[in-house]
Design a protein around this motif. Structure first.
Motif, mmCIF file in Angstrom:
data_model
loop_
_atom_site.group_PDB
_atom_site.id
_atom_site.type_symbol
_atom_site.label_atom_id
_atom_site.label_comp_id
_atom_site.label_asym_id
_atom_site.label_seq_id
_atom_site.Cartn_x
_atom_site.Cartn_y
_atom_site.Cartn_z
ATOM 1 N N GLY A 181 0.597 -1.137 0.248
ATOM 2 C CA GLY A 181 -0.047 0.064 -0.052
ATOM 3 C C GLY A 181 0.903 1.345 -0.052
ATOM 4 O O GLY A 181 0.287 2.363 -0.477
ATOM 5 N N TYR A 182 2.027 1.180 0.412
ATOM 6 C CA TYR A 182 3.024 2.254 0.377
ATOM 7 C C TYR A 182 3.661 2.555 -1.062
ATOM 8 O O TYR A 182 3.264 1.676 -2.089
ATOM 9 N N HIS A 183 4.252 3.194 -1.341
ATOM 10 C CA HIS A 183 5.008 3.826 -2.676
ATOM 11 C C HIS A 183 6.531 3.827 -2.386
ATOM 12 O O HIS A 183 6.620 4.363 -1.507
ATOM 13 N N LEU B 245 9.807 5.662 -3.172
ATOM 14 C CA LEU B 245 9.888 7.228 -3.678
ATOM 15 C C LEU B 245 11.221 7.368 -3.598
ATOM 16 O O LEU B 245 12.102 7.049 -2.781
ATOM 17 N N GLY C 106 5.381 6.425 11.195
ATOM 18 C CA GLY C 106 5.401 6.857 9.836
ATOM 19 C C GLY C 106 6.522 6.980 9.206
ATOM 20 O O GLY C 106 7.600 7.105 9.682
ATOM 21 N N ALA C 107 6.407 7.013 7.945
ATOM 22 C CA ALA C 107 7.344 6.906 6.827
ATOM 23 C C ALA C 107 8.382 8.323 6.947
ATOM 24 O O ALA C 107 9.738 7.890 6.675
ATOM 25 N N ARG D 151 10.469 3.870 1.337
ATOM 26 C CA ARG D 151 9.158 4.640 1.657
ATOM 27 C C ARG D 151 9.480 6.347 1.994
ATOM 28 O O ARG D 151 8.569 6.950 2.512
ATOM 29 N N THR E 87 -2.827 12.766 2.758
ATOM 30 C CA THR E 87 -1.725 12.404 1.932
ATOM 31 C C THR E 87 -2.369 11.105 1.217
ATOM 32 O O THR E 87 -1.891 11.295 -0.086
ATOM 33 N N GLY E 88 -2.970 10.212 1.626
ATOM 34 C CA GLY E 88 -3.435 9.161 0.966
ATOM 35 C C GLY E 88 -4.027 9.262 -0.323
ATOM 36 O O GLY E 88 -3.686 8.605 -1.287
ATOM 37 N N PHE F 257 -1.502 10.375 -2.930
ATOM 38 C CA PHE F 257 -0.603 9.045 -3.405
ATOM 39 C C PHE F 257 -1.635 8.286 -4.601
ATOM 40 O O PHE F 257 -1.195 7.663 -5.382
HETATM 41 O O1 C5P Z 1 3.627 6.651 6.918
HETATM 42 P P1 C5P Z 1 2.447 7.575 6.922
HETATM 43 O O2 C5P Z 1 1.622 7.337 8.129
HETATM 44 O O3 C5P Z 1 3.200 8.979 7.019
HETATM 45 O O4 C5P Z 1 1.938 7.626 5.587
HETATM 46 C C1 C5P Z 1 0.708 8.113 5.355
HETATM 47 C C2 C5P Z 1 0.180 7.447 4.012
HETATM 48 O O5 C5P Z 1 0.785 7.987 2.881
HETATM 49 C C3 C5P Z 1 0.130 6.041 4.134
HETATM 50 O O6 C5P Z 1 -0.995 5.341 4.468
HETATM 51 C C4 C5P Z 1 0.348 5.768 2.715
HETATM 52 O O7 C5P Z 1 -1.138 5.932 2.046
HETATM 53 C C5 C5P Z 1 1.015 7.034 1.969
HETATM 54 N N1 C5P Z 1 2.365 6.786 1.716
HETATM 55 C C6 C5P Z 1 2.847 5.975 0.788
HETATM 56 N N2 C5P Z 1 4.013 5.858 0.468
HETATM 57 C C7 C5P Z 1 5.126 6.496 1.154
HETATM 58 C C8 C5P Z 1 4.847 7.185 2.310
HETATM 59 C C9 C5P Z 1 3.156 7.267 2.469
HETATM 60 O O8 C5P Z 1 1.754 5.613 -0.231
HETATM 61 N N3 C5P Z 1 6.281 6.147 0.550
#
Ligand code: C5P
Length: 272
Positions: free
Chosen positions: A23-25, A27, A134-135, A151, A178-179, A182
């Motif tokens: 579910g993350y990306h 980057l 959190g990322a 991430r 944020t979600g 993305f």
């Molecule tokens: O990690 P964090 O809770 O800050 O991320 C918030 C949202 O941002 C995640 O649930 C995800 O949807 C998205 N995200 C992502 N890829 C990343 C960082 C965040 O898709 N590298």
């Protein structure tokens, strides 16, 4: 009572590479931090508590799942600490703004409690604990310019010194989650970040998706570019805050003066 500065995070570039199965990306980003930020203070107490005030406190989450309290509980558990803390957060960073406010506060909590509880852990050890929060929390533990991959938490030094660069932050007073930004990415990989590329040639790949949700972001970017003084104009994170870098403080302040008639949030600051 001791205090920690929680600098706002900005992304000088943010390249999206691929959507992952979790579910993350993946980057690549150049993270930098500003003089502007929140202030966390605290003293030893029985149990953990958090009080908030400041211009953006009303929009922040004050519940048990506040990232500051989650960070405090994670550190107490990892260090086997039974002592508590009475924490106070003076919140200035706009919420849901692409400035990593919650992540900055969580990272400041780790640094503050590391001192308050006499742990004396190196920042690297605090950053290792920060990933699950959190990322962006690991990079906020350092609060120094870094290159991030994966991430955003696979960190490496950034070879160019940008400390002291004057910055103007502009937020059109719209919150952006944020979600959904993305999720709106078109999933076209335009390539990674190379250290020898001029910052201007790099991108924020979330811009189009954020503008689709909040078209006013395009107005902010255009207004910052219009003056011609900025060496870089870019959206930060998933928006809506945009940043402009300037060769000197006079150019930054001239740009801020030009925008002073808008009802946008303006913050002249500098990279630390
Ligand atoms: O990690 P964090 O809770 O800050 O991320 C918030 C949202 O941002 C995640 O649930 C995800 O949807 C998205 N995200 C992502 N890829 C990343 C960082 C965040 O898709 N590298």
């Amino acid at each position: 009572m001791i205090s920690e500065h929680a600098p706002a995070k900005i992304n000088l570039a943010l390249h999206l590479r691929r959507r992952r199965a979790d579910g993350y990306h993946d980057l690549e980003s150049i993270f930098a931090f500003t003089d502007f930020g929140d202030t966390l203070s605290g003293e030893v107490a029985d149990g953990l508590s958090l009080a908030l005030d400041g211009p953006t406190a009303a929009a922040a989450d004050v519940g048990d799942d506040n990232l500051v309290l989650r960070a405090a509980r994670a550190l107490a558990a990892a260090a086997g600490i039974a002592t508590g803390a009475r924490l106070h957060l003076h919140k200035r960073i706009p919420v849901a703004a692409g400035l990593g406010g919650g992540s900055a506060d969580a990272a400041a909590a780790l640094r503050l409690l590391n001192r308050l509880w006499g742990l004396d852990w190196p920042l690297e050890r605090l950053a290792a604990l920060a990933g699950p929060l959190g990322a962006d929390v690991p990079v906020c533990v350092f609060s120094q310019t870094r290159f991030g991959a994966g991430r955003g938490d696979d960190l490496a030094p950034w070879p160019h010194d940008v400390a002291g660069t004057p910055v103007l932050l502009v937020n059109p007073r719209v919150a952006v989650a944020t979600g959904p930004v993305f999720a709106g990415w078109d999933q076209i990989d335009h390539g990674g970040i190379t250290a020898d590329a001029p910052l201007r040639d790099l991108r924020n790949d979330m811009t189009a998706a954020a503008v689709a949700l909040q078209p006013v972001i395009a107005d902010v970017l255009a207004a910052l570019a219009a003056g011609g003084e900025a060496s870089l104009v870019r959206m930060s994170g998933s928006g809506a805050t945009c940043l402009a870098l300037y060769p000197d403080v006079a150019a930054r302040d001239a740009a801020a003066a030009r925008l002073a008639g808008s009802d946008w949030w303006l913050c002249p600051t500098r990279i630390i």
